[in-house]
Design an enzyme around this catalytic site. Structure first.
Site, short mmCIF file in Angstrom:
data_model
loop_
_atom_site.label_atom_id
_atom_site.label_comp_id
_atom_site.label_asym_id
_atom_site.label_seq_id
_atom_site.Cartn_x
_atom_site.Cartn_y
_atom_site.Cartn_z
CD GLU A 77 -2.50 1.35 2.64
OE1 GLU A 77 -3.20 2.34 2.81
OE2 GLU A 77 -2.26 0.51 3.53
CG ASP A 78 1.78 2.87 3.42
OD1 ASP A 78 0.72 3.15 2.85
OD2 ASP A 78 1.88 2.74 4.65
#
Length: 706
Positions: A77-78
């Site tokens: 996600e990051d």
């Protein structure tokens, strides 16, 4: 926060092979590199968060793959690293876990509630593939809750609300008591900081005052076990802040009343000793009648096992006691994560908490498939994350666990969807009972079914379980669709008949062209729209009859009215303003989304649209019309004793049935009674009125219309 080396040393104490510890270490270094330069709101390097999540899972002795997923859970996600890169590095199992835990990518939802619902749906799908996903997710949420103070007040409250509504109940459902308590206390502190602090201070003060009594009770329990020659550990039990707050609010009790109860836990070596200890403490202090619960013989839905009893202690103080084995204590605190059996034999995985958890996840997926949208799904899941259960028996003695407040309809759907859909009555402890009666633990429930019956929309007002609610809605949608298609076809054919045509005469190419124009795939969808009143049969008929580029210029010729049989179901309703009954002259008003509403021709509410062919349609009653229809009567009569009984007897003598009755005294002598009577048709109504007119003292009877 311990370093990765200290963490690795800790893992080697319970993770077997050294290469598993090295894999966890490698996942940490990969995450450290991926999150390089990123910092948390508190200013710490981002990698401290994955390490803290892995530490929480290590407290529960989770396997190395779960710990690796914890280290990597924010990488996709990051940091923009693809799932495929993780698969190449750490294998498919770990990458699937990480993908399951990763939140939804930022999509444009209508509301935060919908985003939260979609997020949870994704998590449910991942849980079905591998239940460890939820454990990593819970650990992630727990560390975020522990470090919540760096966020703004509004964001803190939003995250705390979501935690209390979804994550704490999930932890409870999976039997993870310690995590649930921490979620609730942290969420309570974030939502209501002042209330939390006041209760914390009060508990601290009360603890000092109670120390002497607690010591005496604990000593008497220890001496009792020693006299009976049984080994056991006696622990004092503290109530957590959120449970005190809930009891104060929910039961409207003062703080002192809640703190007057003294709670202890006795931990022994085996199940047999639990029951022997129970006998010993009941001999020491008198038990409260009806306050004993045996969760060892009948475990809770989340696998929790223990004996619960309440005693009258010294000076009459109430003492709550839980008696359990060490394994039960471990299971109560860590639930599904206790003694992780992921790699164990199939036989072990089929029983106990794991089997219950998998059963629950399976139920969630079933809800998801039936739910109309993500918000309906999350509403049903919240209902299903219940804290209390009732235990009832089938006629063959099988135990069924249901949430508190469940009814026979919930029970029927828990047995099987088909049993729920065809349920018509129930017997509770062999006596006929209403379907809406809440069930009590220990009752035997028998469901009476009949083929061809359908769920009743009224059930939605009293069912409790998500499964029952979802399946009732699903069945009603299917029923409504089939009835809408049938009515739509009749309306369209009636309009086409006015143009001397019929659906069978319309070429297939023309039907396909009109479907393309309305952006629909199947003709049934168009018929459903007509039946629901969302599209006008008159307009659709003109489109079907017109060739490309030309319209139908001639107006429809006069065609006989559409016959109403009384069996059209959900898409045809009778107006409450004028209550039409068979024999009355009627018209149909097409109302968007509701289908057809039948009114009297003289009803004031449709005077403006009475002659508009796009909104009103001429109707007639079929010769074979069936059913009972409500009609309102106003009876003026001289006041006398036993008035209501006289009216009821007269209506019954005419084969009518009173649905509702109310009375207003007009003056000292005359009373006005409003009756809602169910009849078959106008002839039947005339018989009822004739019987009422024969009563002594009746001045006037009028039928109430708009």
């Amino acid at each position: 926060m311990p370093s990765i080396d200290a963490f690795a040393d800790r893992l080697s104490s319970y993770l077997g092979p050294e290469d598993q510890v090295n894999l966890v270490r490698r996942a940490y270094y990969y995450a450290e590199q991926a999150h390089d330069g990123q910092r948390r709101r508190s200013g710490e390097p981002y990698v401290t968060h994955p390490l803290a999540v892995a530490n929480i899972l290590a407290d529960m002795h989770m396997d190395h793959q779960s710990l690796m997923a914890a280290m990597l859970h924010d990488v996709i996600e990051d940091t923009g690293i693809a799932k495929e890169a993780l698969t190449a590095q750490f294998g498919e199992t770990v990458s699937e876990l990480v993908d399951g835990v990763s939140k939804l990518t930022q999509m444009n939802f209508e509301s935060k509630a919908e985003a939260q619902a979609e997020n949870f749906q994704k998590m449910a799908m991942a849980m079905a593939r591998d239940i460890r996903v939820i454990l990593v997710k819970l650990a992630d949420r727990l560390h975020n809750m522990r470090t919540l103070e760096v966020l703004s007040g509004e964001k803190r409250r939003r995250i705390a609300k979501e935690t209390l509504e979804i994550y704490a109940p999930i932890a409870n459902r999976l039997g993870m008591h310690s995590m649930r308590v921490e979620f609730e206390d942290l969420g309570f502190k974030a939502m209501h900081p002042m209330r939390s602090e006041r209760i914390r201070q009060a508990v601290k003060k009360a603890r000092g005052n109670r120390r002497e009594i607690v010591g005496k009770i604990q000593e008497s329990l220890v001496n009792c076990l020693a006299r009976e020659g049984m080994e056991g550990q006696v622990l004092g039990r503290e109530k957590h802040l959120f449970s005190i707050y809930k009891k104060m609010r929910g039961k409207r009790r003062a703080f002192n009343e809640i703190m007057d109860v003294y709670a202890f836990r006795i931990i022994v070596d085996k199940v047999d000793t639990c029951y022997r200890v129970l006998g010993a403490v009941h001999n020491l202090y008198k038990p409260f009648p009806g306050r004993f619960k045996d969760y060892i013989a009948i475990p809770k839905a989340n696998g929790y096992q223990s004996l619960h009893t309440t005693l009258f202690g010294m000076h009459g103080v109430p003492i709550e006691i839980q008696i359990r084995t060490r394994e039960m204590e471990e299971m109560a605190n860590h639930g599904i994560a206790a003694h992780w059996l992921y790699k164990s034999s199939e036989e072990e995985a089929q029983k106990g908490t794991h089997a219950r958890a998998r059963q629950w996840v399976k139920g969630i997926l079933e809800l998801q498939q039936r739910a109309g949208n993500s918000l309906e799904f999350i509403e049903n899941v919240k209902i299903d994350l219940f804290p209390d259960e009732v235990y009832v028996f089938t006629p063959k003695g099988r135990i069924m666990e249901l949430p508190k407040g469940s009814t026979a309809v919930d029970f029927a759907y828990a047995v099987h969807t088909d049993v729920g859909n065809s349920c018509i009555a129930c017997r509770i402890n062999r006596r006929l009972a209403p379907l809406s009666e809440p069930l009590q633990s220990g009752q035997t429930v028998e469901i009476v079914t009949a083929p061809g019956t359908r769920p009743n929309p009224v059930w939605l007002s009293f069912v409790v379980t998500g499964k029952a609610r979802t399946h009732i809605r699903h069945a009603l949608k299917l029923q409504r669709r089939s009835e809408s298609i049938s009515l739509g076809e009749r309306l369209l054919n009636k309009t086409l008949a006015g143009f001397d045509s019929h659906l069978d005469k319309i070429p297939q190419e023309r039907i396909q062209a009109v479907l393309a124009e309305y952006r629909m795939e199947v003709f049934e969808d168009l018929l459903e729209e007509i039946g629901l009143g969302n599209r006008m049969a008159y307009v659709v008929a003109r489109r079907l009859l017109s060739s490309e580029g030309e319209g139908v210029s001639s107006a429809p010729s006069a065609e006989g009215p559409l016959a109403i049989r009384g069996t059209e179901g959900l898409v045809l309703s009778y107006a409450k303003c004028c209550t039409p009954i068979p024999g009355d002259p009627i018209v149909g008003h097409l109302s968007a989304g509701k289908g057809m509403v039948v009114h009297l021709e003289s009803c004031k509410n449709i005077l403006d649209i009475r002659h508009n062919p796009e909104k009103c349609i001429q109707l007639s009653w079929a010769k074979d019309v069936t059913g009972e229809f409500n009609v309102e009567l106003r009876v003026e009569l001289e006041h006398q004793r036993g008035l209501i009984a006289l009216l009821a007897t007269s209506v019954t003598a005419a084969d009518g049935n009173i649905e509702k009755i109310s009375m207003d005294e007009r003056d000292g002598r005359i009373s006005v009674v409003q009756l809602v009577v169910s009849v078959h048709d106008r002839v039947h109504l005339a018989r009822v009125i004739k019987k009422l007119r024969a009563l002594k003292g009746v001045v006037r009877i009028t039928r109430v219309r708009s």
